[in-house]
Write a protein that holds these residues in place. Sequence first.
Motif, PDB file in Angstrom:
ATOM      1  N   SER A   1      36.626 -61.137  68.835  1.00 45.09           N
ATOM      2  CA  SER A   1      36.937 -62.566  68.745  1.00 45.09           C
ATOM      3  C   SER A   1      36.397 -63.305  69.959  1.00 45.09           C
ATOM      4  CB  SER A   1      38.440 -62.795  68.585  1.00 45.09           C
ATOM      5  OG  SER A   1      39.147 -62.221  69.639  1.00 45.09           O
ATOM      6  N   ASP A   2      36.280 -64.624  69.803  1.00 47.90           N
ATOM      7  CA  ASP A   2      35.652 -65.487  70.808  1.00 47.90           C
ATOM      8  C   ASP A   2      34.261 -64.936  71.126  1.00 47.90           C
ATOM      9  OD1 ASP A   2      35.028 -67.244  72.847  1.00 47.90           O
ATOM     10  OD2 ASP A   2      36.698 -66.700  74.142  1.00 47.90           O
ATOM     11  N   VAL A   3      33.453 -64.783  70.056  1.00 52.53           N
ATOM     12  CA  VAL A   3      32.114 -64.210  70.153  1.00 52.53           C
ATOM     13  C   VAL A   3      31.116 -65.269  70.608  1.00 52.53           C
ATOM     14  CG1 VAL A   3      30.228 -63.172  68.815  1.00 52.53           C
ATOM     15  CG2 VAL A   3      32.594 -62.486  68.384  1.00 52.53           C
ATOM     16  N   THR A   4      30.311 -64.921  71.614  1.00 49.19           N
ATOM     17  CA  THR A   4      29.276 -65.831  72.098  1.00 49.19           C
ATOM     18  C   THR A   4      27.870 -65.285  71.875  1.00 49.19           C
ATOM     19  OG1 THR A   4      29.577 -64.917  74.315  1.00 49.19           O
ATOM     20  CG2 THR A   4      30.719 -66.981  73.814  1.00 49.19           C
ATOM     21  N   ILE A   5      27.738 -63.992  71.672  1.00 47.64           N
ATOM     22  CA  ILE A   5      26.440 -63.389  71.352  1.00 47.64           C
ATOM     23  C   ILE A   5      26.659 -62.373  70.236  1.00 47.64           C
ATOM     24  CG2 ILE A   5      24.596 -61.852  72.156  1.00 47.64           C
ATOM     25  CD1 ILE A   5      24.846 -63.132  74.891  1.00 47.64           C
ATOM     26  N   TYR A   6      25.809 -62.470  69.211  1.00 48.63           N
ATOM     27  CA  TYR A   6      25.844 -61.508  68.123  1.00 48.63           C
ATOM     28  C   TYR A   6      24.415 -61.261  67.677  1.00 48.63           C
ATOM     29  CZ  TYR A   6      26.379 -59.534  63.455  1.00 48.63           C
ATOM     30  OH  TYR A   6      26.273 -58.730  62.351  1.00 48.63           O
TER      31      TYR A   6
ATOM     32  N   HIS B   1      29.528 -55.157  73.686  1.00 47.53           N
ATOM     33  CA  HIS B   1      29.586 -53.957  72.857  1.00 47.53           C
ATOM     34  C   HIS B   1      28.203 -53.730  72.258  1.00 47.53           C
ATOM     35  CE1 HIS B   1      32.405 -51.521  70.011  1.00 47.53           C
ATOM     36  NE2 HIS B   1      31.555 -50.764  70.681  1.00 47.53           N
ATOM     37  N   GLU B   2      27.599 -52.607  72.610  1.00 50.45           N
ATOM     38  CA  GLU B   2      26.302 -52.218  72.072  1.00 50.45           C
ATOM     39  C   GLU B   2      26.528 -51.009  71.176  1.00 50.45           C
ATOM     40  OE1 GLU B   2      22.915 -52.407  74.945  1.00 50.45           O
ATOM     41  OE2 GLU B   2      24.555 -52.695  76.384  1.00 50.45           O
TER      42      GLU B   2
ATOM     43  N   ILE C   1      24.631 -55.830  68.835  1.00 49.20           N
ATOM     44  CA  ILE C   1      25.088 -56.256  70.164  1.00 49.20           C
ATOM     45  C   ILE C   1      26.045 -57.423  69.973  1.00 49.20           C
ATOM     46  CG2 ILE C   1      24.434 -57.229  72.402  1.00 49.20           C
ATOM     47  CD1 ILE C   1      21.706 -55.809  72.020  1.00 49.20           C
ATOM     48  N   ILE C   2      27.230 -57.307  70.574  1.00 49.60           N
ATOM     49  CA  ILE C   2      28.241 -58.358  70.471  1.00 49.60           C
ATOM     50  C   ILE C   2      28.823 -58.601  71.860  1.00 49.60           C
ATOM     51  CG2 ILE C   2      30.450 -59.052  69.450  1.00 49.60           C
ATOM     52  CD1 ILE C   2      29.826 -57.018  67.173  1.00 49.60           C
TER      53      ILE C   2
END
Length: 153
Positions: A84-89, A130-131, A141-142
Amino acid sequence: MKYFTENKNDLEGYMDNLRTLNKVLDIDTLNFLLNTSFHDSRVSEITLVNNYNPEVPDESQESIVSISSTAKHWDNNIYQLLWSDVTIYSIDFDISRNKLFESQKILFNSGLDEWSHDELTLLDNGRLRHEIFLFSQTTIIIECKKFSIKQID
């Protein structure tokens, strides 16, 4: 990746890294990561959610984007992973890279394929990175504020 590369497999260093995440992960998620892994698990679903509503002003500094995934563990348990509160995906999926070694035949029926390895680290800005690497050579990648793992009954 910091701990797992083609030239390095620093499991002890990675486990030390995970122990430092006790302030940002819930106890169930931390225990799962310290005691098992998703290696050989099958990712069956990845859902990206954008909760944007132009009619509701939001002055917070958090991202409204979240990601959830369902994985069938090698022991047949089903888990939900939530970022949650994801800024890169980023997901780098190319079915043509997922080939049978001997014949180089593309494994269309394998989909995303099974989980190879992953690395969860805390960035300098307090966010998690998280890779995730799948056997199909897919890379996920998150970067997020919160990550959790829940077993689904």
